[in-house]
Write an enzyme that holds these catalytic residues in place. Sequence first.
Site, mmCIF file in Angstrom:
data_model
loop_
_atom_site.group_PDB
_atom_site.id
_atom_site.type_symbol
_atom_site.label_atom_id
_atom_site.label_comp_id
_atom_site.label_asym_id
_atom_site.label_seq_id
_atom_site.Cartn_x
_atom_site.Cartn_y
_atom_site.Cartn_z
ATOM 1 N N GLN A 1 4.925 9.280 7.177
ATOM 2 C CA GLN A 1 4.023 10.134 6.399
ATOM 3 C C GLN A 1 4.468 11.588 6.476
ATOM 4 O OE1 GLN A 1 0.018 9.293 7.665
ATOM 5 N NE2 GLN A 1 0.067 7.227 6.808
ATOM 6 N N LYS B 1 0.835 -1.211 0.000
ATOM 7 C CA LYS B 1 0.000 0.000 0.000
ATOM 8 C C LYS B 1 0.869 1.260 0.000
ATOM 9 C CE LYS B 1 -2.857 0.768 3.661
ATOM 10 N NZ LYS B 1 -2.685 2.129 4.211
ATOM 11 N N SER B 2 1.898 1.281 0.848
ATOM 12 C CA SER B 2 2.757 2.470 0.922
ATOM 13 C C SER B 2 3.456 2.727 -0.409
ATOM 14 C CB SER B 2 3.825 2.284 2.008
ATOM 15 O OG SER B 2 3.227 2.229 3.274
ATOM 16 N N ARG C 1 -6.419 2.239 17.964
ATOM 17 C CA ARG C 1 -6.127 0.797 17.907
ATOM 18 C C ARG C 1 -5.806 0.202 19.279
ATOM 19 N NH1 ARG C 1 -3.017 0.424 12.019
ATOM 20 N NH2 ARG C 1 -4.966 0.494 10.836
ATOM 21 N N ARG D 1 -8.380 12.552 12.247
ATOM 22 C CA ARG D 1 -6.954 12.266 12.476
ATOM 23 C C ARG D 1 -6.099 13.539 12.451
ATOM 24 N NH1 ARG D 1 -5.320 7.106 9.068
ATOM 25 N NH2 ARG D 1 -3.483 7.307 10.390
ATOM 26 N N LYS E 1 -4.505 6.146 14.639
ATOM 27 C CA LYS E 1 -4.566 5.460 13.339
ATOM 28 C C LYS E 1 -6.022 5.467 12.839
ATOM 29 C CE LYS E 1 -0.211 4.481 12.952
ATOM 30 N NZ LYS E 1 0.564 5.200 11.940
ATOM 31 N N ASP F 1 2.067 -0.941 11.900
ATOM 32 C CA ASP F 1 0.762 -1.433 11.446
ATOM 33 C C ASP F 1 0.512 -2.892 11.851
ATOM 34 O OD1 ASP F 1 0.159 1.004 10.325
ATOM 35 O OD2 ASP F 1 0.885 0.455 8.346
HETATM 36 C C1 S3P Z 1 2.605 4.844 6.265
HETATM 37 C C2 S3P Z 1 3.170 5.204 7.456
HETATM 38 C C3 S3P Z 1 2.624 4.816 8.760
HETATM 39 C C4 S3P Z 1 1.635 3.670 8.641
HETATM 40 C C5 S3P Z 1 0.679 3.847 7.508
HETATM 41 C C6 S3P Z 1 1.420 3.980 6.184
HETATM 42 C C7 S3P Z 1 3.217 5.330 5.026
HETATM 43 O O1 S3P Z 1 1.960 5.935 9.313
HETATM 44 O O2 S3P Z 1 0.922 3.500 9.846
HETATM 45 O O3 S3P Z 1 -0.220 2.757 7.415
HETATM 46 O O4 S3P Z 1 2.887 4.812 3.933
HETATM 47 O O5 S3P Z 1 4.051 6.243 5.103
HETATM 48 P P1 S3P Z 1 2.771 7.067 10.157
HETATM 49 O O6 S3P Z 1 3.803 7.615 9.283
HETATM 50 O O7 S3P Z 1 1.744 8.100 10.523
HETATM 51 O O8 S3P Z 1 3.287 6.316 11.352
#
Ligand code: S3P
Length: 429
Positions: A171, A24-25, A348, A124, A344, A317
């Site tokens: 993120q 996904k990322s 969670r 969020r 999140k 995650d």
């Molecule tokens: C992600 C970073 C994580 C993760 C999210 C995806 C990303 O969040 O929990 O599911 O793709 O950069 P955070 O950066 O807020 O920890």
Amino acid sequence: MDRPFLDLEPCGPLRGSLRVPGDKSVTHRGLMLLALSEGEGRLLHPLKAGDTLSTARALQALGAEIAEEGPHFRVRGRGLRLREPEDVLDCGNAGTLMRLLLGLLAGQEGLFAVLTGDASLRRRPMGRVVEPLRQMGAEIDGREGGKRAPLAVRGGGLRGIAYTLPVPSAQVKSALLLAGLFAEGVTEVVEPIPTRDHTERLFRHFGLPLETEGPRIRTRRAEPFPAKDLTVPGDFSSAAFFLVAALVTPGSEVTVEGVGLNPTRTGLLEVLKAMGADLEWRVLEGEGGEPVGYVRARYGPLKGVQVDPALIPLMVDEVPILAAAAAWAEGETHIPNLAELRVKESDRVQAIAHNLRALGVAVEEGPDWLRIGGGGVRRGEVEPFHDHRIAMAFAVAGLPVGVRVWEPGWAEISYPGFFGDLRRLCGAS
Ligand code: S3P
């Protein structure tokens, strides 16, 4: 009102191998960078699920051409200059999309955009990206002074800053690096605690400016760059559900192939090993700068552990599925450093505690920790709290004894075929 549910009968041994959907990322980031590139490139084996389809739609509204080609996406980029969208951009449930897009849009000279999302995303925290982007000169406003969506951004006029991340967040880091591609001078992000580094690897894949020096990551204004195909590895976070399902279901042996094994993502493997799990994995190749390989899990007894707080950012995650493993272990497991889990897709920490209790497991919940009594679960009903990972983790927790999962459709945010794959490995039709 009738709420949908799914009853999973006790599962026999899980056996066989599978490939899980794309990461996904990497899919979010791959789509964004291809949208900024010149010419046409393919994103091979991307994740096509709720979150990443939100990204594809937002980028189309910003002028990128994105077409499905079998399992892949073909993207014609805009060459660093996006088009002003005619309407509000709906990020759905996707925090990664909203935060990274804010960074990207902040760099677009004169472009105006409004970002919103579903009820969970609108709750969020967005101040963590809005604040440093404002320091770079971005004009952003929104609810609660810009702390929550809907958010409005008018792009342009950015200058580089040096920014130390106050919370370990890939993120936030990624949003600032994307903004840095459009800023005057150098943008430096310092991360005292490492987080997933997909953005850095993809900047290298596309030849974008990037320097790293220990915890310091620097970028600068980008020159137009050509599109390039990118292969997305299987998502380790999705693989984790099947690995734990095999570890807790007697007689099981499951191999996940073609899965991303980036060390900033695989903290769970270390914790499960410390619990005594029968696990083996190997990196076999690299794709788009990401290590890819297989992981095999066999059923065996697990014991409770004290989790090292430094591992949490490398498995942020995977805490829900670790909690499922802990419920089946002998003895107590203590999981610290969970403050980020409260913000999140759901809270969670609370969601894990609720569902463990629903399955008859002793659990103590602190502000940023969980203590989970092991010994196995009893048949019960689990509640996803509108959160894909909670739905999947607690389906797995209850699988050996049978479980009712309310609103199972939440899994489609990151893994549309999840329950089908689970049934197939259990030998059910
Ligand atoms: C992600 C970073 C994580 C993760 C999210 C995806 C990303 O969040 O929990 O599911 O793709 O950069 P955070 O950066 O807020 O920890």
